[in-house]
Structures are given as structure tokens and as C-alpha cells.
Design a protein around this motif. Sequence first.
Motif, PDB file in Angstrom:
ATOM      1  N   LEU A   1      12.684   7.995  25.851  1.00  0.00           N
ATOM      2  CA  LEU A   1      11.343   8.227  25.313  1.00  0.00           C
ATOM      3  C   LEU A   1      10.819   6.943  24.690  1.00  0.00           C
ATOM      4  O   LEU A   1      11.531   6.272  23.935  1.00  0.00           O
ATOM      5  N   ASP A   2       9.571   6.619  25.004  1.00  0.00           N
ATOM      6  CA  ASP A   2       8.879   5.465  24.446  1.00  0.00           C
ATOM      7  C   ASP A   2       7.588   5.985  23.823  1.00  0.00           C
ATOM      8  O   ASP A   2       6.702   6.459  24.517  1.00  0.00           O
ATOM      9  N   VAL A   3       7.478   5.932  22.493  1.00  0.00           N
ATOM     10  CA  VAL A   3       6.294   6.439  21.795  1.00  0.00           C
ATOM     11  C   VAL A   3       5.701   5.344  20.923  1.00  0.00           C
ATOM     12  O   VAL A   3       6.430   4.611  20.246  1.00  0.00           O
ATOM     13  N   THR A   4       4.361   5.218  20.953  1.00  0.00           N
ATOM     14  CA  THR A   4       3.662   4.166  20.230  1.00  0.00           C
ATOM     15  C   THR A   4       2.552   4.755  19.373  1.00  0.00           C
ATOM     16  O   THR A   4       1.825   5.649  19.810  1.00  0.00           O
ATOM     17  N   TYR A   5       2.441   4.206  18.146  1.00  0.00           N
ATOM     18  CA  TYR A   5       1.330   4.506  17.246  1.00  0.00           C
ATOM     19  C   TYR A   5       0.644   3.181  16.952  1.00  0.00           C
ATOM     20  O   TYR A   5       1.302   2.213  16.549  1.00  0.00           O
ATOM     21  N   ALA A   6      -0.684   3.105  17.137  1.00  0.00           N
ATOM     22  CA  ALA A   6      -1.354   1.814  17.001  1.00  0.00           C
ATOM     23  C   ALA A   6      -2.780   1.982  16.491  1.00  0.00           C
ATOM     24  O   ALA A   6      -3.485   2.934  16.860  1.00  0.00           O
ATOM     25  N   ASN A   7      -3.191   1.027  15.627  1.00  0.00           N
ATOM     26  CA  ASN A   7      -4.592   0.891  15.241  1.00  0.00           C
ATOM     27  C   ASN A   7      -4.936  -0.594  15.294  1.00  0.00           C
ATOM     28  O   ASN A   7      -4.195  -1.379  15.896  1.00  0.00           O
ATOM     29  N   ALA A   8      -6.040  -0.996  14.680  1.00  0.00           N
ATOM     30  CA  ALA A   8      -6.461  -2.387  14.776  1.00  0.00           C
ATOM     31  C   ALA A   8      -5.552  -3.331  14.006  1.00  0.00           C
ATOM     32  O   ALA A   8      -5.541  -4.542  14.253  1.00  0.00           O
ATOM     33  N   GLN A   9      -4.775  -2.793  13.057  1.00  0.00           N
ATOM     34  CA  GLN A   9      -3.941  -3.633  12.206  1.00  0.00           C
ATOM     35  C   GLN A   9      -2.501  -3.725  12.670  1.00  0.00           C
ATOM     36  O   GLN A   9      -1.898  -4.800  12.651  1.00  0.00           O
ATOM     37  N   VAL A  10      -1.914  -2.588  13.079  1.00  0.00           N
ATOM     38  CA  VAL A  10      -0.484  -2.553  13.354  1.00  0.00           C
ATOM     39  C   VAL A  10      -0.188  -1.596  14.503  1.00  0.00           C
ATOM     40  O   VAL A  10      -0.893  -0.592  14.703  1.00  0.00           O
ATOM     41  N   SER A  11       0.850  -1.925  15.234  1.00  0.00           N
ATOM     42  CA  SER A  11       1.387  -1.039  16.270  1.00  0.00           C
ATOM     43  C   SER A  11       2.885  -0.890  16.012  1.00  0.00           C
ATOM     44  O   SER A  11       3.577  -1.888  15.799  1.00  0.00           O
ATOM     45  N   ILE A  12       3.355   0.362  15.986  1.00  0.00           N
ATOM     46  CA  ILE A  12       4.786   0.616  15.862  1.00  0.00           C
ATOM     47  C   ILE A  12       5.229   1.435  17.065  1.00  0.00           C
ATOM     48  O   ILE A  12       4.707   2.530  17.326  1.00  0.00           O
TER      49      ILE A  12
ATOM     50  N   GLY B   1       0.817  -1.204   0.000  1.00  0.00           N
ATOM     51  CA  GLY B   1       0.000   0.000   0.000  1.00  0.00           C
ATOM     52  C   GLY B   1       0.852   1.256   0.000  1.00  0.00           C
ATOM     53  O   GLY B   1       2.079   1.209  -0.062  1.00  0.00           O
ATOM     54  N   ALA B   2       0.194   2.402   0.088  1.00  0.00           N
ATOM     55  CA  ALA B   2       0.892   3.684   0.070  1.00  0.00           C
ATOM     56  C   ALA B   2       1.809   3.808   1.283  1.00  0.00           C
ATOM     57  O   ALA B   2       1.485   3.355   2.388  1.00  0.00           O
ATOM     58  N   VAL B   3       2.969   4.402   1.049  1.00  0.00           N
ATOM     59  CA  VAL B   3       3.908   4.660   2.147  1.00  0.00           C
ATOM     60  C   VAL B   3       3.435   5.884   2.918  1.00  0.00           C
ATOM     61  O   VAL B   3       3.093   6.917   2.330  1.00  0.00           O
ATOM     62  N   GLN B   4       3.438   5.770   4.228  1.00  0.00           N
ATOM     63  CA  GLN B   4       3.015   6.859   5.098  1.00  0.00           C
ATOM     64  C   GLN B   4       3.988   6.986   6.266  1.00  0.00           C
ATOM     65  O   GLN B   4       4.643   6.015   6.646  1.00  0.00           O
ATOM     66  N   ALA B   5       4.050   8.169   6.849  1.00  0.00           N
ATOM     67  CA  ALA B   5       4.782   8.335   8.100  1.00  0.00           C
ATOM     68  C   ALA B   5       4.084   7.537   9.188  1.00  0.00           C
ATOM     69  O   ALA B   5       2.849   7.398   9.182  1.00  0.00           O
ATOM     70  N   ILE B   6       4.840   7.007  10.126  1.00  0.00           N
ATOM     71  CA  ILE B   6       4.228   6.154  11.145  1.00  0.00           C
ATOM     72  C   ILE B   6       3.217   6.905  11.999  1.00  0.00           C
ATOM     73  O   ILE B   6       2.299   6.295  12.561  1.00  0.00           O
ATOM     74  N   ASN B   7       3.338   8.231  12.106  1.00  0.00           N
ATOM     75  CA  ASN B   7       2.368   8.982  12.897  1.00  0.00           C
ATOM     76  C   ASN B   7       1.005   9.054  12.224  1.00  0.00           C
ATOM     77  O   ASN B   7       0.031   9.509  12.839  1.00  0.00           O
ATOM     78  N   ALA B   8       0.886   8.559  10.950  1.00  0.00           N
ATOM     79  CA  ALA B   8      -0.421   8.459  10.302  1.00  0.00           C
ATOM     80  C   ALA B   8      -1.234   7.299  10.864  1.00  0.00           C
ATOM     81  O   ALA B   8      -2.446   7.221  10.633  1.00  0.00           O
ATOM     82  N   ILE B   9      -0.597   6.395  11.599  1.00  0.00           N
ATOM     83  CA  ILE B   9      -1.300   5.247  12.170  1.00  0.00           C
ATOM     84  C   ILE B   9      -2.332   5.702  13.188  1.00  0.00           C
ATOM     85  O   ILE B   9      -3.476   5.232  13.213  1.00  0.00           O
ATOM     86  N   SER B  10      -1.928   6.640  14.058  1.00  0.00           N
ATOM     87  CA  SER B  10      -2.808   7.095  15.136  1.00  0.00           C
ATOM     88  C   SER B  10      -2.161   8.280  15.833  1.00  0.00           C
ATOM     89  O   SER B  10      -1.011   8.638  15.545  1.00  0.00           O
ATOM     90  N   ALA B  11      -2.891   8.850  16.769  1.00  0.00           N
ATOM     91  CA  ALA B  11      -2.268   9.796  17.686  1.00  0.00           C
ATOM     92  C   ALA B  11      -1.261   9.054  18.545  1.00  0.00           C
ATOM     93  O   ALA B  11      -1.407   7.851  18.788  1.00  0.00           O
ATOM     94  N   PRO B  12      -0.194   9.731  18.997  1.00  0.00           N
ATOM     95  CA  PRO B  12       0.833   9.033  19.779  1.00  0.00           C
ATOM     96  C   PRO B  12       0.429   8.821  21.225  1.00  0.00           C
ATOM     97  O   PRO B  12      -0.302   9.614  21.811  1.00  0.00           O
ATOM     98  N   THR B  13       0.924   7.742  21.769  1.00  0.00           N
ATOM     99  CA  THR B  13       0.920   7.525  23.220  1.00  0.00           C
ATOM    100  C   THR B  13       2.374   7.407  23.639  1.00  0.00           C
ATOM    101  O   THR B  13       3.128   6.659  23.019  1.00  0.00           O
ATOM    102  N   PHE B  14       2.785   8.152  24.659  1.00  0.00           N
ATOM    103  CA  PHE B  14       4.203   8.136  24.975  1.00  0.00           C
ATOM    104  C   PHE B  14       4.450   8.250  26.473  1.00  0.00           C
ATOM    105  O   PHE B  14       3.614   8.724  27.244  1.00  0.00           O
ATOM    106  N   ASN B  15       5.629   7.793  26.866  1.00  0.00           N
ATOM    107  CA  ASN B  15       6.134   7.911  28.229  1.00  0.00           C
ATOM    108  C   ASN B  15       7.569   8.400  28.158  1.00  0.00           C
ATOM    109  O   ASN B  15       8.297   8.106  27.208  1.00  0.00           O
ATOM    110  N   GLN B  16       7.993   9.152  29.163  1.00  0.00           N
ATOM    111  CA  GLN B  16       9.399   9.510  29.316  1.00  0.00           C
ATOM    112  C   GLN B  16       9.939   8.904  30.591  1.00  0.00           C
ATOM    113  O   GLN B  16       9.231   8.790  31.595  1.00  0.00           O
TER     114      GLN B  16
END
Length: 279
Positions: free
Chosen positions: A101-112, A79-94
Amino acid sequence: MKILQKPGGKTFLGAGLAVSGLLLLPGHGIAQTVSLSSGGSFATVNLSGPGAGMNSWSVPGSAQSQLNLQWFYYSINGGAVQAINAISAPTFNQFGNNSFLDVTYANAQVSIDIQYSLLGTGMGNADITESIFADNLSGTAFNLNLFEYSNFNLLQSGNNSVQVFADGNSGYNFVRQTSGGTAIQEGITSPDANFAEANGATQTLTDVMSGSNLNNNLTAGPGNIAWAFQWDPTVGANSEYDILKDKSLSIQMVPEPSTIALIGLGLGACGLVRRRRSS
């Protein structure tokens, strides 16, 4: 270097972190720029928006940023290439006084999930360890293309050269960018990238976003040069693909103008002494 345990069971490599007394600051998905600091080194990561990515990094002894943009892009099943922040809003901890820094982008298909560990290692030098965890949450295997794009502008000179190194027939695992005596180098601990590219900054990003394989051009410059790596795993249902890498930045410390003037005065005085002695 210590291996840290992330909530949820994943691990990442940290440099000199005391595990006790970690401070976790949940971001609750709020888009914002996060600052990292350690030993006089500073970096910022914009977690969302068109300019998302790590967009500054300075070393101890110099406030000048050596980085324009470093970020990750992905596609699934061609599929089309996208920046990982297109997956979702970020969730992060410091963690650890804002050096991790630990930042996660996740939807029903993939989490990075990306974890950064910053360490100022002495005057003019710093190190960042990065761990990337890509999880297939879909229940069906998919083909993942994951890209890292890195546009450093060492000394803000626009006069940089890049060389990417291959690891035999297994892929690409090391890159070095230089401007005079200043250098950034990145080593991939595992796994090697399938494709790589060194090219002009704009062209490299265009090639990442095209969805085609990177061209394996291994040298470029001098100029405004960037590099990119590409990994192409098949990730099984409810499985994870991990990338571990480390980059070190070392700048040639240039004296302030006032310091240069003092050195000049000192050299002038030495010259007077020599002339007097010779007379």
C-alpha cells in the motif's frame, strides 16, 4: 529484500515482490479502509477520519488482531500536532495482490507518503516494512516533528510490556513489546528517532499530541501499553526526509479447545497404558 521504485523517483523496501506485473489501483482520494494480505497475514488501514490509522493485524494461523492502532502525527515549526490525515484526503495505490500500500497526504506546504509492505512469513509470524517520505513543498525550510504512535494489544490480553532501546548517543532505533511468548518488535533502519516513550496507551497518545518532546521513558508494563517515536528534522526547501523501518509480529500459537481436548484424551490413554504395563 528488494528495493522498489515508486512513481516519482522514491524508493521503498519490499519483501519478496516481483517487480513485473504490478497492479496499481488508484484510490482517487476516496476515504476508506484498505485491506492488506500476504501469506495468511491480514492488516487494515483506515485512511481518514477520527480513527485513522492501521487498526488491525493478524498473522498466519490466527485470525485474532494483535493491534489496536498504529499511526503517524506531525507538526511544523512548533504548531499543533495533528494526525497526518489532517493534511488532506488520501491518495493511494495498492500493489502486488494487495500486499503493498502506498498512501499520500499532501497540501501546498507538505506531503507525507507512507508505503507498507506486508509479508506473512510462516505460521504465527508476519512482517511489515514501512517507508515514510516527508516532502517540504513550501519553498522555505521548516522544522518538522514527526511522531509514530503504536498501540498493540498482543493476545488482546491488556497485559503487555514494552522496552525501547537506545543506539548509543545517536537516538532510539528498536522497541520490543511482549505478552508471554508473543512479541512485536520494530527496528528503525534509518534515521534513529530523537525521542521515544513507553507508557500507558492513553498517556502515550496524550504526550504525542501535546507538542512537547516525548519523555524517553524506555520501559513500561505490564498493562495496556503503547510506545511512540519522535523525529525532529529541519527539512530544506523542496527537500525530502525519509524514514525506513520494519516490524515483525510473532505469536505463540495456542491450540483450539477441541485440540486441547484431543491432547488430553491422548495423555489419558498414555496413562492407562502405563498403568497396565506396571500392573
